[in-house]
Design an enzyme around this catalytic site. Structure first.
Site, short mmCIF file in Angstrom:
data_model
loop_
_atom_site.label_atom_id
_atom_site.label_comp_id
_atom_site.label_asym_id
_atom_site.label_seq_id
_atom_site.Cartn_x
_atom_site.Cartn_y
_atom_site.Cartn_z
CE LYS A 1 120.31 97.11 82.66
NZ LYS A 1 119.28 96.74 81.68
NE ARG B 1 118.92 90.95 82.85
CZ ARG B 1 118.39 91.81 82.03
NH1 ARG B 1 118.99 92.15 80.93
NH2 ARG B 1 117.23 92.36 82.34
NE ARG C 1 110.64 100.15 80.64
CZ ARG C 1 111.82 99.53 80.81
NH1 ARG C 1 112.94 100.22 80.72
NH2 ARG C 1 111.86 98.25 81.09
NE ARG D 1 110.35 95.61 78.54
CZ ARG D 1 111.64 95.78 78.85
NH1 ARG D 1 112.33 96.79 78.33
NH2 ARG D 1 112.24 94.96 79.68
NE ARG E 1 112.24 93.16 84.16
CZ ARG E 1 112.05 94.34 83.57
NH1 ARG E 1 110.93 95.00 83.78
NH2 ARG E 1 112.97 94.85 82.80
P1 AMP Z 1 115.85 93.95 79.51
O1 AMP Z 1 115.24 94.60 78.32
O2 AMP Z 1 117.36 94.04 79.51
O3 AMP Z 1 115.25 94.42 80.82
O4 AMP Z 1 115.53 92.37 79.39
C1 AMP Z 1 114.20 91.90 79.39
C2 AMP Z 1 114.16 90.41 79.69
O5 AMP Z 1 114.91 89.70 78.69
C3 AMP Z 1 114.80 89.98 81.01
O6 AMP Z 1 113.91 90.12 82.11
C4 AMP Z 1 115.13 88.52 80.71
O7 AMP Z 1 113.98 87.71 80.74
C5 AMP Z 1 115.60 88.60 79.27
N1 AMP Z 1 117.05 88.87 79.18
C6 AMP Z 1 117.66 89.98 78.66
N2 AMP Z 1 119.00 89.90 78.73
C7 AMP Z 1 119.25 88.69 79.32
C8 AMP Z 1 120.43 88.01 79.70
N3 AMP Z 1 121.64 88.55 79.50
N4 AMP Z 1 120.30 86.78 80.28
C9 AMP Z 1 119.10 86.22 80.49
N5 AMP Z 1 117.95 86.81 80.19
C10 AMP Z 1 118.00 88.04 79.60
#
Ligand code: AMP
Length: 217
Positions: free
Chosen positions: A13, A91, A130, A163, A174
């Site tokens: 995404k 989320r 990744r 990461r 996750r």
């Molecule tokens: P992502 O890059 O979208 O996979 O986000 C990485 C991490 O950031 C997630 O595993 C959460 O710890 C935090 N995170 C990102 N977006 C949100 C959100 N909308 N609500 C809560 N935590 C978030």
């Protein structure tokens, strides 16, 4: 056009959101990127969220809402773009409702939802391979899209890193969080908005083509 892109971590995404944003001159709003920037700068928010993110858990709704509100109510930014694409937000159901509140305040609405579907086994394989550029955030895959020089970004020469939350033990966590907390948003959005489902197992370019066709970009 104001869009929300939904999909499990590793469904592509972020990659697709960046492409759609570039094609449509739409602002790419990734809460994950905003939070990682805060961690890199060691800002007060960054210090607060660092260990939560590394464990693959969700940061508090209040913190991400603050970031989203600041971004979507910034009228200087709004003037520069043809709308936004939210990547990583909402989320959970309460974030989805909080988003409605922000949008009401600024007189905007979600105009389309893209949902990228992908098998969980493929997701685990993708995330553990990744690598992300520490400077420009470009994303590589060690097998299907390796960098020309090991450990270096092709676009900017930045360092590539794994990461913390892409480590295998965290990936499962996750995905569990995604199934329990994020997936219910789909049911809500199917009642409220037009949801476009795309097959995330196709090559990157094909997924982009499918999305641009579905949303008539
Ligand atoms: P992502 O890059 O979208 O996979 O986000 C990485 C991490 O950031 C997630 O595993 C959460 O710890 C935090 N995170 C990102 N977006 C949100 C959100 N909308 N609500 C809560 N935590 C978030």
């Amino acid at each position: 056009m104001n869009l929300v892109i939904l999909g499990a971590p590793g469904s592509g995404k972020g990659t697709q959101a960046a492409r759609i944003a570039e094609q449509g001159k739409i602002q790419h709003v990734s809460t994950g990127d905003l939070l990682r920037d805060a961690v890199a700068k060691q800002s007060p928010i960054g210090k607060q969220v660092e260990s939560i993110m590394a464990a693959g858990k969700l940061v508090s709704d209040g913190i991400v809402l603050q970031l989203i509100r600041e971004t979507l109510t910034d009228s200087d930014e709004r003037g520069k773009w043809n709308g936004w694409i939210l990547d990583g937000y909402p989320r959970n159901l309460s974030q989805a409702e909080a988003l409605e509140g922000v949008l009401k305040d600024v007189g905007e609405t979600v105009e389309g939802v893209v949902y990228i579907e992908l098998d969980p086994d493929v997701i685990v394989e993708r995330l553990s391979n990744r690598r992300t550029c520490a400077s420009c955030k470009a994303v590589y895959h060690l097998v299907s899209k390796p960098p020309a020089v090991e450990g270096k970004c092709d676009s900017c020469g930045g360092e590539l890193y794994l990461r913390d939350d892409d480590k295998p033990e965290t990936i499962r966590k996750r995905l569990e969080v995604y199934d329990n907390e994020t997936l219910p948003i789909l049911g809500l959005y199917e009642k409220r908005y037009r949801v476009h489902r795309v097959d995330g197992s196709k090559p990157i370019d094909d997924v982009t083509t499918d999305i641009t066709r579905l949303i008539s970009l």
